[in-house]
Design a protein around this motif. Structure first.
Motif, short mmCIF file in Angstrom:
data_model
loop_
_atom_site.label_atom_id
_atom_site.label_comp_id
_atom_site.label_asym_id
_atom_site.label_seq_id
_atom_site.Cartn_x
_atom_site.Cartn_y
_atom_site.Cartn_z
N LEU A 55 2.95 4.11 -4.88
CA LEU A 55 2.04 4.83 -5.76
C LEU A 55 0.93 3.90 -6.25
O LEU A 55 -0.25 4.28 -6.29
CB LEU A 55 2.79 5.41 -6.96
CG LEU A 55 3.71 6.60 -6.73
CD1 LEU A 55 4.18 7.15 -8.07
CD2 LEU A 55 3.02 7.70 -5.94
N ARG A 56 1.30 2.69 -6.64
CA ARG A 56 0.31 1.77 -7.20
C ARG A 56 -0.68 1.28 -6.15
O ARG A 56 -1.87 1.12 -6.43
CB ARG A 56 1.02 0.58 -7.84
CG ARG A 56 1.78 0.91 -9.12
CD ARG A 56 2.24 -0.34 -9.85
NE ARG A 56 3.26 -1.07 -9.11
CZ ARG A 56 4.57 -0.91 -9.30
NH1 ARG A 56 5.02 -0.03 -10.19
NH2 ARG A 56 5.45 -1.62 -8.61
N THR A 57 -0.22 1.05 -4.93
CA THR A 57 -1.10 0.47 -3.90
C THR A 57 -1.90 1.52 -3.14
O THR A 57 -3.07 1.30 -2.82
CB THR A 57 -0.29 -0.36 -2.89
OG1 THR A 57 0.73 0.46 -2.31
CG2 THR A 57 0.36 -1.55 -3.58
N ASP A 58 -1.29 2.69 -2.85
CA ASP A 58 -1.95 3.70 -2.02
C ASP A 58 -2.55 4.85 -2.82
O ASP A 58 -3.40 5.58 -2.31
CB ASP A 58 -0.98 4.27 -0.99
CG ASP A 58 -0.55 3.24 0.05
OD1 ASP A 58 -1.15 2.15 0.08
OD2 ASP A 58 0.39 3.53 0.82
N PRO A 82 6.46 21.00 -2.16
CA PRO A 82 7.74 20.33 -2.42
C PRO A 82 7.70 19.56 -3.73
O PRO A 82 6.63 19.15 -4.20
CB PRO A 82 7.90 19.38 -1.22
CG PRO A 82 6.95 19.89 -0.18
CD PRO A 82 5.82 20.52 -0.92
N VAL A 83 8.86 19.33 -4.32
CA VAL A 83 8.96 18.47 -5.50
C VAL A 83 8.55 17.05 -5.10
O VAL A 83 8.94 16.56 -4.04
CB VAL A 83 10.39 18.47 -6.05
CG1 VAL A 83 10.51 17.52 -7.24
CG2 VAL A 83 10.81 19.89 -6.45
N LYS A 84 7.75 16.41 -5.94
CA LYS A 84 7.34 15.03 -5.68
C LYS A 84 8.20 14.09 -6.53
O LYS A 84 8.36 14.31 -7.74
CB LYS A 84 5.86 14.84 -5.97
CG LYS A 84 4.97 15.70 -5.08
CD LYS A 84 3.54 15.22 -5.02
CE LYS A 84 2.82 15.35 -6.34
NZ LYS A 84 1.38 15.02 -6.21
N VAL A 85 8.72 13.06 -5.89
CA VAL A 85 9.69 12.17 -6.53
C VAL A 85 9.21 10.73 -6.40
O VAL A 85 8.74 10.32 -5.33
CB VAL A 85 11.08 12.30 -5.88
CG1 VAL A 85 12.10 11.40 -6.58
CG2 VAL A 85 11.55 13.76 -5.86
N THR A 86 9.35 9.97 -7.46
CA THR A 86 9.14 8.53 -7.37
C THR A 86 10.26 7.80 -8.08
O THR A 86 10.99 8.38 -8.88
CB THR A 86 7.76 8.11 -7.92
OG1 THR A 86 7.50 6.75 -7.54
CG2 THR A 86 7.70 8.23 -9.43
N VAL A 87 10.38 6.52 -7.77
CA VAL A 87 11.47 5.69 -8.27
C VAL A 87 10.89 4.40 -8.82
O VAL A 87 10.12 3.72 -8.14
CB VAL A 87 12.47 5.36 -7.14
CG1 VAL A 87 13.63 4.54 -7.67
CG2 VAL A 87 12.97 6.64 -6.47
N THR A 88 11.23 4.07 -10.05
CA THR A 88 10.74 2.85 -10.66
C THR A 88 11.80 2.25 -11.56
O THR A 88 12.35 2.93 -12.43
CB THR A 88 9.45 3.09 -11.47
OG1 THR A 88 9.09 1.89 -12.17
CG2 THR A 88 9.60 4.22 -12.48
N ASP A 94 1.00 4.16 -13.76
CA ASP A 94 -0.26 4.53 -14.39
C ASP A 94 -0.35 6.05 -14.51
O ASP A 94 -0.26 6.75 -13.49
CB ASP A 94 -1.42 3.99 -13.55
CG ASP A 94 -2.78 4.20 -14.19
OD1 ASP A 94 -2.89 5.01 -15.13
OD2 ASP A 94 -3.74 3.57 -13.73
N PRO A 95 -0.56 6.61 -15.69
CA PRO A 95 -0.66 8.06 -15.83
C PRO A 95 -1.89 8.65 -15.18
O PRO A 95 -2.00 9.88 -15.05
CB PRO A 95 -0.68 8.27 -17.35
CG PRO A 95 -1.12 6.98 -17.93
CD PRO A 95 -0.61 5.92 -17.00
N GLU A 96 -2.84 7.81 -14.74
CA GLU A 96 -4.05 8.32 -14.09
C GLU A 96 -3.90 8.48 -12.58
O GLU A 96 -4.81 8.98 -11.91
CB GLU A 96 -5.24 7.39 -14.39
CG GLU A 96 -5.58 7.28 -15.86
CD GLU A 96 -5.88 8.63 -16.49
OE1 GLU A 96 -6.59 9.44 -15.85
OE2 GLU A 96 -5.38 8.88 -17.60
N LEU A 97 -2.77 8.08 -12.00
CA LEU A 97 -2.58 8.20 -10.56
C LEU A 97 -2.67 9.65 -10.11
O LEU A 97 -2.25 10.57 -10.83
CB LEU A 97 -1.21 7.63 -10.17
CG LEU A 97 -1.04 6.12 -10.31
CD1 LEU A 97 0.43 5.74 -10.12
CD2 LEU A 97 -1.92 5.38 -9.31
N ARG A 98 -3.19 9.85 -8.89
CA ARG A 98 -3.37 11.21 -8.38
C ARG A 98 -2.05 11.95 -8.22
O ARG A 98 -2.01 13.18 -8.26
CB ARG A 98 -4.11 11.17 -7.04
CG ARG A 98 -5.52 10.62 -7.13
CD ARG A 98 -6.29 10.83 -5.85
NE ARG A 98 -5.68 10.14 -4.72
CZ ARG A 98 -6.11 10.24 -3.46
NH1 ARG A 98 -7.14 11.01 -3.18
NH2 ARG A 98 -5.52 9.57 -2.50
#
Length: 232
Positions: A55-58, A82-88, A94-98
């Motif tokens: 998410l941060r790089t792309d 589809p549901v979008k999932v991320t893992v951290t 960043d809340p501004e990410l697309r």
């Protein structure tokens, strides 16, 4: 008993195993035909997962781009996207990410420390799910299964691909090979060093090869007795 989703790793790599170069600009490994194939797989999935570093790089949107495929999902009684999932683990998002501002529902899986850092940052953009003091991918799949997710598409990056494979949680791999040589040790690879189940003696089953222009798409099954997922 909750059934975990079927896990498909989707990745494009160079001939020498890199998924990007080391420049600030994303290296496009796929061609238009392969991008359309990936869009088809997304449309057939219930959820799409990428790691926080990706998410941060792309800064991806992770959408189904085809209006026809989105309409077909709705006609089948599914959400448009589809549901979008991320893992951290750290909560450094960043809340501004697309990612947060396009598509449908979003889930963030994190640790207790990561949740504390995220508190108030995402507002109503995503549901934050705390998996304990440390992230555990089996627990993540259990939670997704309890939510009715049957097909999970994992699109990267290196840490996520490595983690799912090392934990023996992958059912299928769709690997697009681009006719490119990167050759930069600073660039990210498909997977990193890990203790993979079975080690170098374990052979996956090649279930199909598809040519899309100058890209070859290899379909591997982790369980030799299984059948490929129907992503059409």
């Amino acid at each position: 008993m909750t059934t975990r989703p079927r896990v498909l790793l989707s990745v494009a790599a160079s001939l020498d195993g890199y998924i990007d170069d080391a420049s600030a600009q994303r290296l496009l490994l796929s061609n238009s035909a392969d991008f359309d194939r990936v869009d088809q797989v997304r449309a057939a999935s219930d959820a799409i997962l990428v790691g926080a570093r990706t998410l941060r790089t792309d800064n991806p949107r992770l959408l189904v781009n085809s209006a026809e495929r989105r309409a077909a999902r709705i006609a089948a009684g599914k959400p448009e996207y589809p549901v979008k999932v991320t893992v951290t683990d750290s909560g450094d998002l960043d809340p501004e990410l697309r990612f947060w501002h396009t598509g449908g529902d979003k889930l963030v899986y994190t640790s207790e420390a990561g949740a504390a850092r995220l508190r108030g940052r995402l507002d109503s953009s995503a549901e934050v799910v705390v998996l304990g003091s440390r992230l555990a991918l089996p627990a993540l799949l259990d939670d997704l299964g309890a939510r009715g997710i049957e097909r999970l598409m994992v699109e990267g990056g290196t840490g996520m691909h490595t983690g799912f494979l090392a934990a023996d949680l992958v059912d299928e791999i769709r690997l697009a090979i681009a006719p490119i040589l990167v050759g930069d040790p600073a660039a990210p690879r498909f997977v990193g060093p890990a203790r993979f189940p079975g080690g170098a003696q374990r052979r996956l089953r090649l279930a199909g090869v598809e040519q899309l222009g100058d890209v070859a798409v290899l379909n591997y099954l982790v369980d030799p007795s299984a059948e490929p997922g129907n992503y059409v």
